[in-house]
Design an enzyme around this catalytic site. Structure first.
Site, short mmCIF file in Angstrom:
data_model
loop_
_atom_site.label_atom_id
_atom_site.label_comp_id
_atom_site.label_asym_id
_atom_site.label_seq_id
_atom_site.Cartn_x
_atom_site.Cartn_y
_atom_site.Cartn_z
N CYS A 1 -1.47 9.50 2.01
CA CYS A 1 -1.20 8.80 0.78
C CYS A 1 -2.27 9.23 -0.22
O CYS A 1 -1.68 9.05 -1.59
CB CYS A 1 -0.68 7.35 1.03
SG CYS A 1 -2.30 6.32 1.80
N GLU B 1 0.77 -1.02 -0.04
CA GLU B 1 -0.15 -0.06 0.09
C GLU B 1 0.94 1.29 0.02
O GLU B 1 1.47 1.62 1.06
CB GLU B 1 -0.79 0.01 1.08
CG GLU B 1 -1.69 -1.22 1.35
CD GLU B 1 -3.09 -1.25 0.24
OE1 GLU B 1 -3.04 -0.15 -0.44
OE2 GLU B 1 -3.48 -2.27 -0.14
#
Length: 469
Positions: free
Chosen positions: A244, A210
């Site tokens: 993110c 991720e």
């Protein structure tokens, strides 16, 4: 103190005993994790305040409640996820039981990041528990207060035979990765992901990455400028841009940019006052090293600062900053910013804007602001990203029924809700066959003939005119 291999052996022994497989055990551990969250909320909020100066509001909605909601969703749906999934059959397998069985993988290593140090560590743990695995947690040492709290609370609430916490910095992580795991789940930077993959390759260990990347936001066509300014500013400067999935850069026409800038200026004043450094709602940069990296990035940029730019090294403060006249080869476009800088690039046509976005690596998220559905659909069809959201930012990741994960350089594998359960399960193909129809089986035995081949092909082929269930 146990060594890494001793911890791993202990957890692997527990897994092999079968203790984690029954639904009752999984549910009990999920409920223990729920107790950990609800009984220690004040300590959690305090740790996040120490690490990133997060306001209570952001900590609750993005850390505490996301974990709790994920737990509720998993607890409510786990039984149905664990049921065998029966599949279509052909004539040759008509009397067989054919299904997919979800089985746990074994011992999972979960390496968490510092920006959401609780949520991005415990959400994968929920998936690991739900799928029946044991797990070793490696919190980020950068968010030191949360790191220490996780190490204190996990052994207190969770089965110590099945779950463990390993602390330390980069060298500790490298040493941990020398061991063989059944899956590695990593959230963090692309640079570190290369090392994770190399270490996993030595043991042929599957990996979920991720990562992040430069998530674009495109504003095009008819749009409500005040609404767009508020939604863009909130999603960009939430956690001071240390997300993110935060919009990394904005693409719009010059006319849209000129209309948007006054609205953005007013929005930032509404959000954080005329003195944002004194606002309790604006977190700080996580560490002196990351503060220095960001300020050097800003110094190298040839863009024009039209809002913000102020900073305070001692308090690790950087003001929400907007830049215009930013070129594609600018320093701010070289890497994921991961901070409170919003560069604005211009493109006069939708085709030009899409081409600009597609010249970047595939991002973790892509945002389009437009009242025109044709614009939204065109971007959706002609781009690729881990996730996609129109007319808002970052909130798509809060819905547990949607997969969260990247594509290409932004990562691979997904989680949240059932998606995490599937990622950390083995989908085992099962066919249960009896001893009937041996005459039919004779079609496949030697001596081979054209007649046998013809009949065998007929019995094993799909018949489009009828159901094969």
């Amino acid at each position: 103190m146990e060594t890494h291999s001793q911890i791993l052996d202990r957890l692997r022994s527990s897994f092999r005993s079968g203790i984690t497989v029954p639904e009752a055990f999984r549910q009990a551990q999920l409920k223990q994790l729920m107790s950990l969250m609800t009984e220690n909320e004040d300590q959690i909020l305090d740790a996040l305040k120490k690490d990133l100066a997060k306001p209570k509001f952001e900590s609750v909605i993005a850390e505490v409640d996301m974990v709790i909601n994920e737990l509720h969703f998993t607890i409510a749906n786990l039984n149905s996820w664990m049921q065998p999934e029966y599949v279509s059959k052909n004539l040759a397998t008509k009397l067989d039981d054919c299904f997919v069985r979800r089985e746990p993988l074994g011992v999972v290593l979960i390496i968490g990041p510092w920006n959401y140090p609780l949520q991005l560590l415990l959400s994968p743990l929920i998936a690991a528990i739900g799928a029946g695995n044991c797990a070793i947690l490696k919190p980020s040492e950068v968010s030191a207060a949360t790191d220490a709290l996780v190490a204190e609370l996990i052994p207190k609430y969770m089965s110590q035979d099945c779950y463990a916490v390993v602390r330390g910095a980069a060298e500790e992580t490298k040493a941990l990765l020398k061991n063989r795991f059944d899956h590695i789940f990593y959230t963090g930077s692309q640079a570190v992901a290369h090392h994770i993959l190399h270490a996993a390759a030595d043991h042929l260990t599957p990996v979920t990455l991720e990562l992040g990347g430069k998530c674009p936001c495109l504003i095009y066509g008819k749009v409500n400028i005040p609404y767009a300014a508020r939604r863009l500013a909130w999603s960009k400067f939430f956690n001071t841009g240390q997300s993110c999935v935060a919009p990394d850069f904005l693409v719009c026409s010059k006319a849209t940019r000129d209309a948007l800038l006054p609205a953005l200026r007013q929005t930032l004043e509404d959000f954080y006052s005329k003195e944002p450094e004194s606002s309790a709602d604006l977190p700080r940069i996580v560490s002196p090293r990351h503060w220095t990296r960001l300020m050097e990035l800003l110094k190298r940029s040839k863009g024009k600062v039209v809002m913000g730019g102020e900073s305070n090294e001692e308090s690790k403060y950087i003001a929400p900053t907007v830049l215009v006249d930013v070129a594609e080869d600018d320093a701010l476009m070289e890497e994921e910013i991961f901070g409170p800088f919003l560069p604005i690039l211009t493109a006069e046509t939708l085709e030009e804007a899409i081409a600009l976005i597609n010249r970047q690596e595939k991002p973790l998220a892509l945002y389009v602001f437009s009242e025109e559905s044709s614009v939204v659909n065109t971007v959706l069809e002609k781009s690729s990203s881990g996730g996609f959201c129109s007319n808002d930012g970052i909130i798509h990741m809060a819905l547990p029924t949607l997969p969260f994960g990247g594509v290409g350089a932004s990562g691979f594998g997904s989680y949240h809700g059932r998606w995490g359960f599937e990622t950390l399960s083995h989908q085992r193909a099962v066919m249960l066959r009896g001893w009937t129809l041996e005459r039919l089986n004779g079609l496949r035995y030697p001596p081979y003939t054209e007649d046998k081949l013809s009949w065998l092909r007929w019995t094993t082929s799909a018949k489009p005119s009828c159901s094969l269930m």
